[in-house]
Design an enzyme around this catalytic site. Sequence first.
Site, PDB file in Angstrom:
ATOM      1  N   ASN A 141      -5.728  12.353  -0.170  1.00 29.48           N
ATOM      2  CA  ASN A 141      -4.891  11.546   0.736  1.00 29.48           C
ATOM      3  C   ASN A 141      -5.799  10.800   1.712  1.00 29.48           C
ATOM      4  O   ASN A 141      -7.031  10.962   1.695  1.00 29.48           O
ATOM      5  CB  ASN A 141      -3.887  12.442   1.467  1.00 29.48           C
ATOM      6  CG  ASN A 141      -2.798  11.632   2.174  1.00 29.48           C
ATOM      7  OD1 ASN A 141      -2.223  10.704   1.590  1.00 29.48           O
ATOM      8  ND2 ASN A 141      -2.526  11.937   3.429  1.00 29.48           N
ATOM      9  N   ARG A 168       0.849  -1.198   0.000  1.00 23.49           N
ATOM     10  CA  ARG A 168       0.000   0.000   0.000  1.00 23.49           C
ATOM     11  C   ARG A 168       0.880   1.243   0.000  1.00 23.49           C
ATOM     12  O   ARG A 168       2.089   1.154   0.157  1.00 23.49           O
ATOM     13  CB  ARG A 168      -0.919   0.000   1.228  1.00 23.49           C
ATOM     14  CG  ARG A 168      -0.156  -0.288   2.529  1.00 23.49           C
ATOM     15  CD  ARG A 168      -0.743   0.342   3.727  1.00 23.49           C
ATOM     16  NE  ARG A 168      -0.653   1.785   3.654  1.00 23.49           N
ATOM     17  CZ  ARG A 168       0.468   2.483   3.905  1.00 23.49           C
ATOM     18  NH1 ARG A 168       1.589   1.886   4.224  1.00 23.49           N
ATOM     19  NH2 ARG A 168       0.460   3.792   3.816  1.00 23.49           N
ATOM     20  N   GLY A 169       0.212   2.409  -0.114  1.00 22.58           N
ATOM     21  CA  GLY A 169       0.951   3.665  -0.214  1.00 22.58           C
ATOM     22  C   GLY A 169       1.201   3.963  -1.683  1.00 22.58           C
ATOM     23  O   GLY A 169       1.572   3.077  -2.462  1.00 22.58           O
ATOM     24  N   ARG A 200      -7.079  -0.770  -7.137  1.00 27.10           N
ATOM     25  CA  ARG A 200      -7.534   0.306  -6.237  1.00 27.10           C
ATOM     26  C   ARG A 200      -7.596   1.573  -7.093  1.00 27.10           C
ATOM     27  O   ARG A 200      -6.706   1.812  -7.911  1.00 27.10           O
ATOM     28  CB  ARG A 200      -6.576   0.514  -5.051  1.00 27.10           C
ATOM     29  CG  ARG A 200      -6.538  -0.655  -4.068  1.00 27.10           C
ATOM     30  CD  ARG A 200      -5.678  -0.318  -2.844  1.00 27.10           C
ATOM     31  NE  ARG A 200      -6.342   0.590  -1.933  1.00 27.10           N
ATOM     32  CZ  ARG A 200      -5.702   1.212  -0.928  1.00 27.10           C
ATOM     33  NH1 ARG A 200      -4.397   1.040  -0.747  1.00 27.10           N
ATOM     34  NH2 ARG A 200      -6.363   2.010  -0.115  1.00 27.10           N
ATOM     35  N   ASP A 260      -1.984  10.694  -2.286  1.00 23.61           N
ATOM     36  CA  ASP A 260      -2.257   9.652  -3.272  1.00 23.61           C
ATOM     37  C   ASP A 260      -2.428  10.240  -4.664  1.00 23.61           C
ATOM     38  O   ASP A 260      -2.292   9.544  -5.670  1.00 23.61           O
ATOM     39  CB  ASP A 260      -3.487   8.848  -2.869  1.00 23.61           C
ATOM     40  CG  ASP A 260      -3.159   7.988  -1.664  1.00 23.61           C
ATOM     41  OD1 ASP A 260      -3.254   8.499  -0.529  1.00 23.61           O
ATOM     42  OD2 ASP A 260      -2.742   6.838  -1.865  1.00 23.61           O
ATOM     43  N   GLN A 266      -3.014   2.662   9.905  1.00 21.85           N
ATOM     44  CA  GLN A 266      -1.683   2.765   9.292  1.00 21.85           C
ATOM     45  C   GLN A 266      -0.742   3.598  10.150  1.00 21.85           C
ATOM     46  O   GLN A 266       0.470   3.372  10.163  1.00 21.85           O
ATOM     47  CB  GLN A 266      -1.786   3.376   7.883  1.00 21.85           C
ATOM     48  CG  GLN A 266      -2.398   2.470   6.838  1.00 21.85           C
ATOM     49  CD  GLN A 266      -3.889   2.664   6.702  1.00 21.85           C
ATOM     50  OE1 GLN A 266      -4.575   3.016   7.664  1.00 21.85           O
ATOM     51  NE2 GLN A 266      -4.420   2.440   5.513  1.00 21.85           N
TER      52      GLN A 266
HETATM   53  O1  MRU Z   1      -4.895   3.184   1.933  1.00 24.08           O
HETATM   54  P1  MRU Z   1      -3.410   3.417   1.940  1.00 24.08           P
HETATM   55  O2  MRU Z   1      -2.760   2.928   3.187  1.00 24.08           O
HETATM   56  O3  MRU Z   1      -2.741   2.906   0.701  1.00 24.08           O
HETATM   57  O4  MRU Z   1      -3.272   4.996   1.932  1.00 24.08           O
HETATM   58  C1  MRU Z   1      -1.979   5.552   1.930  1.00 24.08           C
HETATM   59  C2  MRU Z   1      -1.990   7.028   2.041  1.00 24.08           C
HETATM   60  O5  MRU Z   1      -3.018   7.664   2.033  1.00 24.08           O
HETATM   61  C3  MRU Z   1      -0.670   7.710   2.090  1.00 24.08           C
HETATM   62  O6  MRU Z   1      -0.748   8.872   2.862  1.00 24.08           O
HETATM   63  C4  MRU Z   1      -0.276   8.093   0.653  1.00 24.08           C
HETATM   64  O7  MRU Z   1      -0.315   6.988  -0.190  1.00 24.08           O
HETATM   65  C5  MRU Z   1       1.056   8.672   0.607  1.00 24.08           C
HETATM   66  S1  MRU Z   1       2.273   7.441   0.921  1.00 24.08           S
HETATM   67  C6  MRU Z   1       3.766   8.005   0.591  1.00 24.08           C
END
Ligand code: MRU
Length: 334
Positions: free
Chosen positions: A236, A44-45, A82, A226, A185
Amino acid sequence: MRAIDWVDGAIEIVDQTVLPATLVTRRLTTVDQLIEAIRSLAVRGAPALGVAGAMGVALAAREFTGDAAARDRAVGRIAAARPTAVNLAAGASRAAGWLADGPGAVLAEALALRDEEIAASVAMATRGADLVGELCGGAARVLTHCNTGTLATVTGGTALAVVTELHRRGQLAGVIASETRPLLQGARLTAWELGRAGVPYRMAVDGAGPFLMARGEVDVVLVGADRVCANGDVVNKIGTYAHALGAARAGVPFLVVAPESTMDDETAGGDQVEIEDRGRDEVIAFHGTAVAPPGAGAANPAFDVTPADLVTAVVTDTRVLRPGRIGAGQPADR
Ligand code: MRU
């Protein structure tokens, strides 16, 4: 440690569903395994998803040799696993541009993206720490949300790389990591990463952020993204918008740290972005334990949109952007 890599013909990821209790590496050898890992947030991320998308196309090129239609369907499924982070579909699309040249060329492109993200983390850390130094003067008290470290990229991070760089420079007075309901997270991953790096931190529930800012306990907010839209809107993790509102009210700088691969000039504004809805189960229970009465309904947008005017600056690996001026033809500040 790398959150994602290509090792001996397969994708290797750190399984983020079982952290912080267990540090396990998983090998993904099929497109279906990768898609499951993306959907379950084992990987993820945004930047890590971009690399996963590109490496996924490399998997597809091998798995569906001789069946271009099946291969292309697989590429489409990876890109759509996603919807919100621009990096996933962009990474898949970039690697897919090499399919005509064979699996080796696709993999080479995926590895190039991996290496670019690693270099971008280093550049963001330096540029972001410089900016925090300018804005805050002495050692800064930082609030961060979600996880933006090694686990969200390949190694290093975005906002969390700035935090660790500030710590290295002796310019960090403390970190508040908001827990990031519903999947934690912040509590599970950011706290784990900060602890491993020896960075002192405190956890806070998500709703505490704006009040801690109002009470003068935060000098700067550092978050990732994101997707950053052409007008500077920042998409985000859910909860980011509340922190941005709190920061604006308290006069605290709100900085977004994201690589160029997360800048999306094709999408005009946040209202054009599909916000992933992850359904009821994550809200009414955690790890199988009910936190709400049976039959409770739930709203579960996984991301939110912070309007550009609440963002002090977006720090990328190549520029610092002031959101009012992001967009076509507008020069960067530096
Ligand atoms: O649902 P996730 O855990 O994938 O969401 C991640 C985020 O919202 C992070 O803040 C974003 O991807 C930036 S990560 C460098």
